[in-house]
Write an enzyme that holds these catalytic residues in place. Structure first.
Site, PDB file in Angstrom:
ATOM      1  CE  LYS A  69      -2.447   1.603   3.697  1.00 29.40           C
ATOM      2  NZ  LYS A  69      -2.428   3.062   3.785  1.00 29.40           N
ATOM      3  CE  LYS A  86      -7.321   6.559   4.698  1.00 32.47           C
ATOM      4  NZ  LYS A  86      -5.955   6.030   4.513  1.00 32.47           N
ATOM      5  CG  ASP A  92     -12.303  17.784  -4.855  1.00 31.78           C
ATOM      6  OD1 ASP A  92     -13.221  18.619  -4.973  1.00 31.78           O
ATOM      7  OD2 ASP A  92     -11.099  18.087  -4.864  1.00 31.78           O
ATOM      8  CB  THR A 151      -9.294   1.452  11.920  1.00 28.96           C
ATOM      9  OG1 THR A 151      -8.106   1.854  11.247  1.00 28.96           O
ATOM     10  CG2 THR A 151     -10.075   0.521  11.043  1.00 28.96           C
ATOM     11  NE  ARG A 185       1.388   2.753  13.030  1.00 35.13           N
ATOM     12  CZ  ARG A 185       0.474   3.523  13.588  1.00 35.13           C
ATOM     13  NH1 ARG A 185       0.841   4.511  14.379  1.00 35.13           N
ATOM     14  NH2 ARG A 185      -0.807   3.306  13.380  1.00 35.13           N
TER      15      ARG A 185
HETATM   16  O1  C5P Z   1       0.615   1.024  11.062  1.00 35.17           O
HETATM   17  P1  C5P Z   1      -0.790   0.506  10.938  1.00 35.17           P
HETATM   18  O2  C5P Z   1      -0.853  -1.011  10.830  1.00 35.17           O
HETATM   19  O3  C5P Z   1      -1.714   1.037  12.002  1.00 35.17           O
HETATM   20  O4  C5P Z   1      -1.270   1.078   9.511  1.00 35.17           O
HETATM   21  C1  C5P Z   1      -2.569   0.999   9.043  1.00 35.17           C
HETATM   22  C2  C5P Z   1      -2.648   1.582   7.673  1.00 35.17           C
HETATM   23  O5  C5P Z   1      -3.981   1.519   7.228  1.00 35.17           O
HETATM   24  C3  C5P Z   1      -2.239   3.035   7.566  1.00 35.17           C
HETATM   25  O6  C5P Z   1      -1.521   3.178   6.340  1.00 35.17           O
HETATM   26  C4  C5P Z   1      -3.533   3.816   7.504  1.00 35.17           C
HETATM   27  O7  C5P Z   1      -3.447   4.954   6.669  1.00 35.17           O
HETATM   28  C5  C5P Z   1      -4.462   2.799   6.861  1.00 35.17           C
HETATM   29  N1  C5P Z   1      -5.875   2.957   7.156  1.00 35.17           N
HETATM   30  C6  C5P Z   1      -6.418   2.889   8.428  1.00 35.17           C
HETATM   31  N2  C5P Z   1      -7.771   3.008   8.624  1.00 35.17           N
HETATM   32  C7  C5P Z   1      -8.569   3.174   7.581  1.00 35.17           C
HETATM   33  C8  C5P Z   1      -8.030   3.266   6.284  1.00 35.17           C
HETATM   34  C9  C5P Z   1      -6.664   3.135   6.109  1.00 35.17           C
HETATM   35  O8  C5P Z   1      -5.691   2.695   9.401  1.00 35.17           O
HETATM   36  N3  C5P Z   1      -9.879   3.216   7.761  1.00 35.17           N
END
Ligand code: C5P
Length: 239
Positions: free
Chosen positions: A37, A66, A69, A120, A211
Site C-alpha cells: 500500500k 482517500k 472532492d 479505524t 507498523r
Molecule cells: O501502522 P498501521 O498497521 O496502524 O497502519 C494501518 C494503515 O492503514 C495506515 O496506512 C492507515 O493509513 C491505513 N488505514 C487505516 N484506517 C482506515 C483506512 C486506512 O488505518 N480506515
C-alpha cells in the site's frame, strides 16, 4: 471465484519517510510480500513513481489516496489513477455523488475501487464531535451498503465490522481491514483493532498491516508470522 493465497492477502502499508526506506523494506521482505500500500506519507516523496517500480517488480499496488472532492474532480482523478495500472484505489465513502463519479471515472479498467467507511482510529466520541449520532459500527454499515449499491468493489473497514458488512453485501464484496495487531501487541494510534485471526474469521479478505511489520526488528519474520495467522484462520473457516 479466484483463489487468493494467504500470502497474497497480506498488504504491507509502506508508511515510510523516504523512498530509500521504502525500497530497502521491500528489498528485505523479498518474495514474502506480494502486495503493498502506497499512502499519503510516501506520496509526497515520490510514492507514485515508486508505485511504478513496484509494478515492474511484479508486486500488486494499493494506492491509498482517500479521495474526496466534487464529482468532476474525483471522476478525472480516478480515471488517471486507473491508467497507472494499480490494483486498488481508495475513495472516501461519505456520499454517493463522489462514489458514482469514481465508478464512472474508473470505467471498464480492472482497478478495484474501495470506499473508506470510518477510519479505524475513530471512536463513537470522535463521530459525535463530527456531528454524527451513529456509532462507528452503524456508520460503517451504512456507508458499506451505499458503496455496494454504487458499484464499488469493496470497503476499508475494521475487523469488528466485517461480519455485518458481509451479511449486508455479497460474498465477493471486498473487505480490506487495517488496524491489525497481534495479541498482546500495542495499538499505536488505532482504536478499533483486531488480531489477524479474528479479522479473517470475521470475513476480511485482505489485511493491511503497517507498523507491526515496518517497525519490527525482523520485518520479514514478522510478515511470515502474519501470513501464518491468515493461513491458519482460513483453514479454520473451511473445517
Ligand atoms: O501502522 P498501521 O498497521 O496502524 O497502519 C494501518 C494503515 O492503514 C495506515 O496506512 C492507515 O493509513 C491505513 N488505514 C487505516 N484506517 C482506515 C483506512 C486506512 O488505518 N480506515
Amino acid at each position: 471465484m479466484t483463489y487468493t493465497s494467504a500470502r497474497d492477502r497480506l498488504i504491507v502499508a509502506l508508511d515510510m519517510p523516504t523512498l530509500e526506506a521504502a525500497r530497502s523494506l521491500v528489498h528485505s521482505l523479498d518474495d514474502t510480500v506480494s502486495f503493498y500500500k502506497v499512502g499519503l506519507e510516501l506520496l509526497f516523496v515520490g510514492g507514485l513513481q515508486f508505485a511504478q517500480e513496484l509494478r515492474h517488480m511484479r508486486k500488486r499496488v494499493f494506492l491509498d489516496m482517500k479521495l474526496l472532492d466534487i464529482g468532476n474532480t474525483v471522476e478525472r482523478a480516478v480515471s488517471n489513477a486507473a491508467d497507472l495500472g494499480v490494483n486498488f484505489l481508495t475513495v472516501h465513502g461519505t456520499d454517493v455523488k463522489t462514489m458514482h463519479a469514481a465508478v464512472t471515472g474508473r470505467g471498464d479498467r480492472p482497478m478495484k475501487l474501495l470506499a473508506v467507511t470510518v477510519l479505524t482510529n475513530l471512536t463513537t466520541e470522535d463521530l459525535k464531535q463530527q456531528g454524527s449520532a451513529m456509532t462507528p459500527a452503524q456508520l460503517v454499515l451504512h456507508r458499506a451498503k451505499l458503496a455496494y449499491e454504487t458499484g464499488f468493489d469493496g470497503v476499508i473497514a475494521s475487523g469488528q465490522e466485517a461480519e455485518a458488512i458481509r451479511a449486508a453485501t455479497a460474498p465477493d464484496f471486498l473487505i480490506v481491514t487495517p488496524g491489525i495487531r497481534l495479541a498482546g501487541g500495542g495499538a499505536d494510534d488505532q482504536a478499533r483493532i483486531m488480531t489477524p485471526d479474528r479479522a479473517i474469521s470475521a470475513g476480511a479478505d485482505y489485511l493491511v498491516i503497517g507498523r507491526p511489520i515496518t517497525e519490527a526488528s525482523e520485518p520479514k519474520m514478522m510478515a511470515d508470522t502474519f501470513i501464518r495467522h491468515i493461513k491458519e484462520a482460513r483453514h479454520g473457516m473451511v473445517k
